[in-house]
Design a protein around this motif. Structure first.
Motif, PDB file in Angstrom:
ATOM      1  N   GLY A 175       0.827  -1.211   0.000  1.00 54.12           N
ATOM      2  CA  GLY A 175       0.000   0.000   0.000  1.00 54.12           C
ATOM      3  C   GLY A 175       0.854   1.251   0.000  1.00 54.12           C
ATOM      4  O   GLY A 175       2.018   1.225  -0.443  1.00 54.12           O
ATOM      5  N   GLY A 187      -1.550   4.675   8.372  1.00 56.02           N
ATOM      6  CA  GLY A 187      -2.490   5.703   8.849  1.00 56.02           C
ATOM      7  C   GLY A 187      -2.477   5.749  10.372  1.00 56.02           C
ATOM      8  O   GLY A 187      -1.551   5.239  11.009  1.00 56.02           O
ATOM      9  N   PRO A 231       0.278  -3.136   9.888  1.00 53.46           N
ATOM     10  CA  PRO A 231      -0.232  -2.573   8.630  1.00 53.46           C
ATOM     11  C   PRO A 231      -1.719  -2.870   8.392  1.00 53.46           C
ATOM     12  O   PRO A 231      -2.225  -3.904   8.829  1.00 53.46           O
ATOM     13  CB  PRO A 231       0.604  -3.303   7.572  1.00 53.46           C
ATOM     14  CG  PRO A 231       0.873  -4.640   8.187  1.00 53.46           C
ATOM     15  CD  PRO A 231       1.019  -4.388   9.678  1.00 53.46           C
ATOM     16  N   HIS A 250      -6.284   1.454  -4.289  1.00 58.15           N
ATOM     17  CA  HIS A 250      -6.064   1.351  -2.841  1.00 58.15           C
ATOM     18  C   HIS A 250      -7.435   1.153  -2.181  1.00 58.15           C
ATOM     19  O   HIS A 250      -8.405   1.815  -2.575  1.00 58.15           O
ATOM     20  CB  HIS A 250      -5.412   2.647  -2.338  1.00 58.15           C
ATOM     21  CG  HIS A 250      -4.890   2.522  -0.948  1.00 58.15           C
ATOM     22  ND1 HIS A 250      -5.718   2.453   0.144  1.00 58.15           N
ATOM     23  CD2 HIS A 250      -3.626   2.422  -0.471  1.00 58.15           C
ATOM     24  CE1 HIS A 250      -4.979   2.324   1.238  1.00 58.15           C
ATOM     25  NE2 HIS A 250      -3.698   2.297   0.883  1.00 58.15           N
TER      26      HIS A 250
END
Ligand code: URA
Length: 182
Positions: free
Chosen positions: A44, A48, A57, A158
Motif C-alpha cells: 500500500g 495511517g 499494517p 487502494h
C-alpha cells in the motif's frame, strides 16, 4: 540464515530507520506483517492513524476492506505479506514526498528479495508509481499484470479509495478475482 530470520533482522533495522524525517512524528514504525514464506505481497501507500498507534499494517478502515476482499477470495491474511512503500506515518496522513519514498525504497525492496513471492499486488497509484517507476500510467495498468525485474505484479486501487467511491469498491472486488497463487 533462514528467510524468517532475515526478515526479522530486516524489520529490526526498519524500526530504527532515520533515513527521512518521518520517524520524528510517528509513534511506531510499521514494517509490514506476514510470513517469510508468503507467496503474495500486498503493498500500500503509508501507515495511517491506527497503524501508527499499533505498528501493524492495514488495520484501520482501509484494512477492514482489504480483509473483506481477501476473505471473499479465500485468501488467508495470515499467509500473505502486507506492507506499504512508506514505513512511518506521514503527519496528518499527507501524501509521502518523493524524497521519503526514495529513502524507503530499499526496505520494501529487501522485503521482496527475502520473501521472493509469486505475485506482488500494488494497491493504489502511489504504490504503483513507486514500485514500477517507468513513466507508466496507473489507469492503464489497473486490473492488469505487469512484469518488472522478472517479478509478476498486479495493480489495483487502494482500498481507501474503495471506501470513498462505491464504483471503485466494485472494481476492486472484480480486480481481486484475478489474484491467485498456484
Ligand atoms: N494504508 C496503507 O497504504 N498502508 C497501511 O498500512 C494502512 C493504510
Amino acid at each position: 540464515m533462514e528467510e524468517r530470520e532475515k526478515l526479522e533482522k530486516l524489520h529490526k533495522e526498519i524500526k530504527k530507520c532515520k533515513k527521512c524525517p518521518l520517524w520524528r512524528e510517528a509513534r511506531n514504525p510499521v514494517p509490514g506483517e506476514g510470513p517469510a514464506s508468503a507467496k503474495l505481497i500486498f503493498i500500500g501507500e503509508s501507515p495511517g492513524r491506527e497503524e501508527d498507534l499499533t505498528g501493524r499494517p492495514f488495520i484501520g478502515r482501509a484494512g477492514k476492506l482489504l480483509d473483506e476482499l481477501l476473505k471473499k477470495n479465500r485468501i488467508n491474511r495470515k499467509k500473505v505479506f502486507i506492507t506499504s512503500v512508506i514505513k512511518h506515518r506521514p503527519p496528518k496522513n499527507r501524501q509521502p514526498k518523493k524524497s521519503e519514498l526514495k529513502a524507503c525504497r530499499n526496505w520494501w525492496g529487501q522485503q521482496i528479495e527475502i520473501i521472493n513471492p509469486q505475485l506482488i499486488v500494488l494497491l493504489g497509484k502511489v504504490a504503483f508509481d513507486t514500485v514500477i517507476d517507468e513513466g507508466k500510467i496507473f489507469n492503464k495498468y489497473r486490473g492488469k499484470f505487469l512484469i518488472k525485474n522478472r517479478r509478476q505484479h498486479f495493480t489495483t486501487y487502494h482500498p481507501a479509495a474503495g471506501l470513498r467511491f462505491p464504483k471503485i469498491k466494485k472494481t476492486l472486488e472484480k480486480d481481486f478475482h484475478y489474484i491467485s497463487i498456484s
